[in-house]
Design an enzyme around this catalytic site. Structure first.
Site, PDB file in Angstrom:
ATOM      1  N   GLY A  59       0.865  -1.173   0.000  1.00  0.00           N
ATOM      2  CA  GLY A  59       0.000   0.000   0.000  1.00  0.00           C
ATOM      3  C   GLY A  59       0.892   1.210   0.000  1.00  0.00           C
ATOM      4  N   GLU A  60       0.804   2.005   1.037  1.00  0.00           N
ATOM      5  CA  GLU A  60       1.632   3.206   1.150  1.00  0.00           C
ATOM      6  C   GLU A  60       2.113   3.278   2.604  1.00  0.00           C
ATOM      7  OE1 GLU A  60       2.753   5.286  -1.206  1.00  0.00           O
ATOM      8  OE2 GLU A  60       3.836   6.138   0.485  1.00  0.00           O
ATOM      9  N   SER A  61       3.417   3.125   2.785  1.00  0.00           N
ATOM     10  CA  SER A  61       3.923   2.980   4.152  1.00  0.00           C
ATOM     11  C   SER A  61       3.755   4.239   4.990  1.00  0.00           C
ATOM     12  CB  SER A  61       5.391   2.548   4.123  1.00  0.00           C
ATOM     13  OG  SER A  61       6.167   3.508   3.435  1.00  0.00           O
ATOM     14  N   CYS A  91       6.048  -5.297   0.459  1.00  0.00           N
ATOM     15  CA  CYS A  91       6.210  -3.945  -0.104  1.00  0.00           C
ATOM     16  C   CYS A  91       6.085  -2.867   0.980  1.00  0.00           C
ATOM     17  CB  CYS A  91       5.246  -3.763  -1.269  1.00  0.00           C
ATOM     18  SG  CYS A  91       5.806  -2.463  -2.370  1.00  0.00           S
ATOM     19  N   ARG A 120      12.999   3.144   0.017  1.00  0.00           N
ATOM     20  CA  ARG A 120      11.669   3.274  -0.606  1.00  0.00           C
ATOM     21  C   ARG A 120      11.832   3.681  -2.067  1.00  0.00           C
ATOM     22  NH1 ARG A 120       8.266   7.589   1.595  1.00  0.00           N
ATOM     23  NH2 ARG A 120       6.567   6.539   0.527  1.00  0.00           N
ATOM     24  N   ARG A 152       6.238   0.619  -7.435  1.00  0.00           N
ATOM     25  CA  ARG A 152       7.002   1.615  -6.658  1.00  0.00           C
ATOM     26  C   ARG A 152       7.655   0.922  -5.459  1.00  0.00           C
ATOM     27  NH1 ARG A 152       3.331   4.395  -4.562  1.00  0.00           N
ATOM     28  NH2 ARG A 152       1.643   3.431  -5.667  1.00  0.00           N
ATOM     29  N   HIS A 221       4.711  -8.139  -4.432  1.00  0.00           N
ATOM     30  CA  HIS A 221       3.355  -8.392  -3.937  1.00  0.00           C
ATOM     31  C   HIS A 221       2.822  -9.748  -4.397  1.00  0.00           C
ATOM     32  CE1 HIS A 221       2.345  -4.092  -3.061  1.00  0.00           C
ATOM     33  NE2 HIS A 221       3.172  -3.850  -4.057  1.00  0.00           N
ATOM     34  N   GLU A 223       0.408 -11.039  -3.259  1.00  0.00           N
ATOM     35  CA  GLU A 223      -1.059 -10.902  -3.110  1.00  0.00           C
ATOM     36  C   GLU A 223      -1.714 -10.305  -4.355  1.00  0.00           C
ATOM     37  OE1 GLU A 223       1.156  -8.845  -1.769  1.00  0.00           O
ATOM     38  OE2 GLU A 223       0.318  -6.895  -1.236  1.00  0.00           O
TER      39      GLU A 223
HETATM   40  N1  GLN Z   1       6.276   3.064  -2.330  1.00  0.00           N
HETATM   41  C1  GLN Z   1       5.319   2.603  -1.362  1.00  0.00           C
HETATM   42  C2  GLN Z   1       5.676   3.057   0.048  1.00  0.00           C
HETATM   43  O1  GLN Z   1       6.648   3.670   0.268  1.00  0.00           O
HETATM   44  C3  GLN Z   1       5.213   1.096  -1.361  1.00  0.00           C
HETATM   45  C4  GLN Z   1       4.517   0.671  -2.610  1.00  0.00           C
HETATM   46  C5  GLN Z   1       3.732  -0.581  -2.479  1.00  0.00           C
HETATM   47  O2  GLN Z   1       3.421  -1.102  -1.403  1.00  0.00           O
HETATM   48  N2  GLN Z   1       3.351  -1.051  -3.630  1.00  0.00           N
HETATM   49  O3  GLN Z   1       4.935   2.789   0.936  1.00  0.00           O
END
Ligand code: GLN
Length: 242
Positions: A59-61, A91, A120, A152, A221, A223
């Site tokens: 997701g997005e950390s 991720c 990241r 990403r 991922h 998933e």
């Molecule tokens: N770039 C995202 C982050 O820093 C991670 C990307 C992802 O989970 N697909 O959280």
């Protein structure tokens, strides 16, 4: 009548691809008729303490860390790590589990469960997202063509030295900007006593999968595929062996 042992596997559901993990965990365990699994979305401390194992999705950390703090989940997650149960981060989940991150945001907090530094968004713009079949046969028997999805994605830029790891051999990914803008976890109460094992390096030398005892981290991922073999390996190797 025999009572089956129940395994509760939680998927942190603050943000990101948690539903996809639950679907693949269900698919991976369909043939285990003699075992009783429960897969739950975890949003509260009460749900977290019922889990025998935990998955932290992609997701997005930064968002994950902020939501964890806002919902009172950050401290319970730190406690969960100390309880020595299996955890898998994919991720953004890998970033959340690391001890140090490069390119982190100043307000971003991390759990410090894995003695690694993670960079990241480590792939250049051209390669922000890509798919690649990888050979995981060295740690998942027979899985030599797994469809990996990188979005990403981070990479593991360094394995960190710790005072208890006497046989430490420095291993680094082939990566630029090693020491810029590092965010450190302040989880001082936790010490993972297992060595960090590199499970997979890309041909370019970048490290994309590691294991440290009961904690697993992958840059990609599983998933987001419809191949449940990676999830089955997590169940067999981590959840059931615990
Ligand atoms: N770039 C995202 C982050 O820093 C991670 C990307 C992802 O989970 N697909 O959280």
């Amino acid at each position: 009548m025999t009572v089956l042992k129940q395994y509760t596997v939680g998927v942190l559901a603050l943000q990101g691809a948690f539903k996809e993990h639950i679907e693949l965990l269900q698919a991976a365990t369909q043939t285990y008729s003699d075992l009783n699994f429960k897969f739950i979305e975890v949003r509260t401390p009460e749900e977290l303490i019922t889990c025998d194992s935990l998955v932290i999705p992609g997701g997005e950390s930064t968002a994950m860390s902020l939501i964890a703090e806002r919902t009172g989940m950050f401290e319970p997650l730190l406690k969960y790590i100390q309880s020595d149960k299996p955890i898998w981060g994919t991720c953004a989940g890998l970033i959340f589990l690391a001890k140090q991150i490069i390119n982190g945001r100043p307000e971003q907090k991390i759990l410090g469960a894995l003695d690694i530094q993670v960079k990241r968004n480590a792939f250049g713009r051209q390669q922000e997202s890509f798919e690649s079949p990888l050979d995981f046969g060295s740690f998942i028997p027979g899985v030599d063509n797994f469809p990996t999805v990188f979005i990403r994605a981070p990479v593991i830029s360094k394995i960190l030295e710790t005072s208890y790891n006497k046989e430490f051999i420095p291993i680094e990914s082939i990566i630029d900007n090693q020491d810029q803008n590092i965010i450190y976890s302040n989880n001082k109460d936790f010490q993972n006593n297992s060595p960090v094992q590199v499970l997979h390096k890309l041909d370019s030398g970048l490290i994309v999968a590691v294991r440290q005892g009961k904690i697993l981290g992958t840059s990609f991922h599983p998933e987001l595929t419809n191949d449940f073999r990676f999830h089955k390996w997590f169940i067999d190797e981590f959840v059931l062996k615990n």
